[in-house]
Design a protein around this motif. Structure first.
Motif, PDB file in Angstrom:
ATOM      1  N   ALA A   1       0.822  -1.210   0.000  1.00 53.23           N
ATOM      2  CA  ALA A   1       0.000   0.000   0.000  1.00 53.23           C
ATOM      3  C   ALA A   1       0.862   1.268   0.000  1.00 53.23           C
ATOM      4  CB  ALA A   1      -0.913   0.011   1.228  1.00 53.23           C
ATOM      5  N   GLY A   2       2.159   1.099   0.228  1.00 48.71           N
ATOM      6  CA  GLY A   2       3.028   2.239   0.431  1.00 48.71           C
ATOM      7  C   GLY A   2       3.623   2.892  -0.795  1.00 48.71           C
ATOM      8  N   GLY A   3       3.110   2.678  -1.978  1.00 49.96           N
ATOM      9  CA  GLY A   3       3.638   3.441  -3.104  1.00 49.96           C
ATOM     10  C   GLY A   3       4.026   2.617  -4.294  1.00 49.96           C
ATOM     11  N   ALA A   4       5.073   1.791  -4.180  1.00 46.90           N
ATOM     12  CA  ALA A   4       5.559   1.011  -5.321  1.00 46.90           C
ATOM     13  C   ALA A   4       5.311  -0.472  -5.052  1.00 46.90           C
ATOM     14  CB  ALA A   4       7.039   1.273  -5.543  1.00 46.90           C
ATOM     15  N   PRO A   5       4.094  -0.942  -5.342  1.00 48.33           N
ATOM     16  CA  PRO A   5       3.781  -2.340  -5.050  1.00 48.33           C
ATOM     17  C   PRO A   5       4.610  -3.314  -5.886  1.00 48.33           C
ATOM     18  CG  PRO A   5       1.948  -1.293  -6.198  1.00 48.33           C
ATOM     19  CD  PRO A   5       2.971  -0.233  -5.932  1.00 48.33           C
ATOM     20  N   MET A   6       4.873  -4.464  -5.326  1.00 50.30           N
ATOM     21  CA  MET A   6       5.632  -5.502  -6.001  1.00 50.30           C
ATOM     22  C   MET A   6       4.704  -6.404  -6.823  1.00 50.30           C
ATOM     23  SD  MET A   6       8.160  -8.416  -4.363  1.00 50.30           S
ATOM     24  CE  MET A   6       8.906  -7.233  -3.281  1.00 50.30           C
ATOM     25  N   PHE A   7       3.479  -6.581  -6.325  1.00 50.05           N
ATOM     26  CA  PHE A   7       2.540  -7.489  -6.971  1.00 50.05           C
ATOM     27  C   PHE A   7       1.469  -6.720  -7.733  1.00 50.05           C
ATOM     28  CE2 PHE A   7       3.886  -9.684  -3.022  1.00 50.05           C
ATOM     29  CZ  PHE A   7       4.566 -10.729  -3.598  1.00 50.05           C
ATOM     30  N   THR A   8       1.221  -7.142  -8.959  1.00 55.52           N
ATOM     31  CA  THR A   8       0.125  -6.552  -9.728  1.00 55.52           C
ATOM     32  C   THR A   8      -1.181  -7.191  -9.264  1.00 55.52           C
ATOM     33  OG1 THR A   8       0.218  -8.252 -11.448  1.00 55.52           O
ATOM     34  CG2 THR A   8       1.629  -6.294 -11.760  1.00 55.52           C
ATOM     35  N   GLU A   9      -2.294  -6.594  -9.657  1.00 53.16           N
ATOM     36  CA  GLU A   9      -3.599  -7.172  -9.314  1.00 53.16           C
ATOM     37  C   GLU A   9      -3.740  -8.563  -9.926  1.00 53.16           C
ATOM     38  OE1 GLU A   9      -6.734  -4.441 -10.322  1.00 53.16           O
ATOM     39  OE2 GLU A   9      -5.810  -2.834  -9.151  1.00 53.16           O
ATOM     40  N   ALA A  10      -3.206  -8.735 -11.123  1.00 48.65           N
ATOM     41  CA  ALA A  10      -3.289 -10.040 -11.793  1.00 48.65           C
ATOM     42  C   ALA A  10      -2.534 -11.112 -11.009  1.00 48.65           C
ATOM     43  CB  ALA A  10      -2.747  -9.935 -13.217  1.00 48.65           C
ATOM     44  N   VAL A  11      -1.355 -10.770 -10.497  1.00 49.88           N
ATOM     45  CA  VAL A  11      -0.571 -11.724  -9.712  1.00 49.88           C
ATOM     46  C   VAL A  11      -1.312 -12.063  -8.415  1.00 49.88           C
ATOM     47  CG1 VAL A  11       1.554 -12.016  -8.366  1.00 49.88           C
ATOM     48  CG2 VAL A  11       1.665 -11.091 -10.676  1.00 49.88           C
ATOM     49  N   LEU A  12      -1.837 -11.053  -7.740  1.00 50.10           N
ATOM     50  CA  LEU A  12      -2.578 -11.299  -6.498  1.00 50.10           C
ATOM     51  C   LEU A  12      -3.803 -12.172  -6.753  1.00 50.10           C
ATOM     52  CD1 LEU A  12      -2.309  -7.751  -4.887  1.00 50.10           C
ATOM     53  CD2 LEU A  12      -1.125  -9.833  -4.149  1.00 50.10           C
ATOM     54  N   ALA A  13      -4.517 -11.899  -7.849  1.00 50.59           N
ATOM     55  CA  ALA A  13      -5.691 -12.712  -8.184  1.00 50.59           C
ATOM     56  C   ALA A  13      -5.272 -14.160  -8.465  1.00 50.59           C
ATOM     57  CB  ALA A  13      -6.421 -12.115  -9.381  1.00 50.59           C
ATOM     58  N   SER A  14      -4.153 -14.341  -9.143  1.00 51.70           N
ATOM     59  CA  SER A  14      -3.660 -15.693  -9.422  1.00 51.70           C
ATOM     60  C   SER A  14      -3.301 -16.433  -8.139  1.00 51.70           C
ATOM     61  CB  SER A  14      -2.434 -15.641 -10.343  1.00 51.70           C
ATOM     62  OG  SER A  14      -2.793 -15.153 -11.603  1.00 51.70           O
ATOM     63  N   ILE A  15      -2.655 -15.744  -7.231  1.00 51.63           N
ATOM     64  CA  ILE A  15      -2.299 -16.359  -5.944  1.00 51.63           C
ATOM     65  C   ILE A  15      -3.563 -16.784  -5.212  1.00 51.63           C
ATOM     66  CG2 ILE A  15      -1.324 -15.908  -3.651  1.00 51.63           C
ATOM     67  CD1 ILE A  15       0.787 -14.138  -5.087  1.00 51.63           C
ATOM     68  N   ILE A  16      -4.565 -15.932  -5.184  1.00 54.96           N
ATOM     69  CA  ILE A  16      -5.829 -16.255  -4.511  1.00 54.96           C
ATOM     70  C   ILE A  16      -6.463 -17.497  -5.130  1.00 54.96           C
ATOM     71  CG2 ILE A  16      -8.197 -15.453  -4.136  1.00 54.96           C
ATOM     72  CD1 ILE A  16      -6.940 -12.591  -3.823  1.00 54.96           C
ATOM     73  N   ARG A  17      -6.399 -17.606  -6.454  1.00 57.33           N
ATOM     74  CA  ARG A  17      -6.999 -18.752  -7.137  1.00 57.33           C
ATOM     75  C   ARG A  17      -6.332 -20.072  -6.760  1.00 57.33           C
ATOM     76  NH1 ARG A  17      -6.533 -15.284 -11.670  1.00 57.33           N
ATOM     77  NH2 ARG A  17      -8.426 -14.040 -11.772  1.00 57.33           N
ATOM     78  N   PHE A  18      -5.066 -20.038  -6.337  1.00 50.04           N
ATOM     79  CA  PHE A  18      -4.382 -21.275  -5.961  1.00 50.04           C
ATOM     80  C   PHE A  18      -4.852 -21.816  -4.611  1.00 50.04           C
ATOM     81  CE2 PHE A  18      -1.246 -20.304  -9.274  1.00 50.04           C
ATOM     82  CZ  PHE A  18      -1.127 -21.561  -9.836  1.00 50.04           C
ATOM     83  N   TYR A  19      -5.461 -20.979  -3.787  1.00 49.84           N
ATOM     84  CA  TYR A  19      -5.969 -21.466  -2.505  1.00 49.84           C
ATOM     85  C   TYR A  19      -7.117 -22.431  -2.756  1.00 49.84           C
ATOM     86  CZ  TYR A  19      -3.061 -18.239   0.079  1.00 49.84           C
ATOM     87  OH  TYR A  19      -1.981 -17.596   0.606  1.00 49.84           O
ATOM     88  N   GLY A  20      -7.032 -23.612  -2.127  1.00 50.66           N
ATOM     89  CA  GLY A  20      -8.064 -24.617  -2.295  1.00 50.66           C
ATOM     90  C   GLY A  20      -7.890 -25.453  -3.550  1.00 50.66           C
ATOM     91  N   HIS A  21      -6.953 -25.098  -4.396  1.00 47.34           N
ATOM     92  CA  HIS A  21      -6.661 -25.814  -5.640  1.00 47.34           C
ATOM     93  C   HIS A  21      -5.674 -26.939  -5.315  1.00 47.34           C
ATOM     94  CE1 HIS A  21      -4.846 -26.373  -9.662  1.00 47.34           C
ATOM     95  NE2 HIS A  21      -5.996 -25.900 -10.123  1.00 47.34           N
ATOM     96  N   ALA A  22      -5.664 -27.975  -6.134  1.00 50.31           N
ATOM     97  CA  ALA A  22      -4.748 -29.103  -5.917  1.00 50.31           C
ATOM     98  C   ALA A  22      -3.287 -28.659  -5.890  1.00 50.31           C
ATOM     99  CB  ALA A  22      -4.952 -30.151  -7.013  1.00 50.31           C
TER     100      ALA A  22
END
Length: 177
Positions: free
Chosen positions: A73-94
């Motif tokens: 949140a502090g200015g220069a994020p490391m993760f894009t929204e697409a990367v964060l969404a992809s990480i979320i999708r892996f939860y509960g996945h095989a």
């Protein structure tokens, strides 16, 4: 500050207690500390654990995630929204179990490469650096190649493991591929 050691002569793990009022108490220094100071412990490679003052539950992961959230949140994020969404999708996945290991190994490989570059750059003069930048360096190509190969190997291992699990699951249901 001199680090404390346990009976075996190894550095003792620093304990930080989190109180219900959300304050963090460093038991080594007997002072309250901020999240910024916890971040500095991470940056200094200090070994620590954050424990709930009441229950003694390990809260280290949640504090580290809180630090990441503040950094993002502090200015220069490391993760894009697409990367964060992809990480979320892996939860509960095989692949959830493999993904964490895959990311961890890739970060370690990248960190090792950065350490090598830093060590090599200490003996480089400005003139040598200019020459280095003007041509493709075999050393850099080799290190990037090694990183690429490690990443490829990890991905192949992950795919093989997933295929084995799929075959086991199909076998459990009496199905064959």
């Amino acid at each position: 500050m001199q680090s404390k050691k346990n009976a075996a002569g190894k550095p003792a793990q620093r304990v930080i207690k989190k109180y219900p009022n959300r304050r963090l108490y460093d038991t080594d220094t007997s002072t309250y500390i901020t999240l910024t100071e916890v971040r500095q412990l991470v940056m200094d490679n200090e070994s620590f654990v954050v424990r709930d003052a009441k229950t003694n539950d390990d809260l280290t992961r949640s504090i580290l995630l809180q630090i990441i959230l503040e950094e993002e949140a502090g200015g220069a994020p490391m993760f894009t929204e697409a990367v964060l969404a992809s990480i979320i999708r892996f939860y509960g996945h095989a692949m959830q179990g493999f993904m964490g290991s895959y990311i961890e190994k890739n970060i370690q490989a990248f960190s090792d490469m950065q350490t090598q570059l830093t060590a090599q750059s200490k003996s480089v003069s400005p003139e040598m650096w200019a020459q280095f930048m003007s041509m493709q360096s075999p050393v850099l190509q080799g290190m990037m190649g090694n990183y690429g190969e490690q990443s490829k190997t990890l991905l192949t291992q992950m795919q093989e493991q997933m295929q084995k699990q799929t075959e086991q699951m199909l076998g459990a249901f009496g199905l064959k591929r």
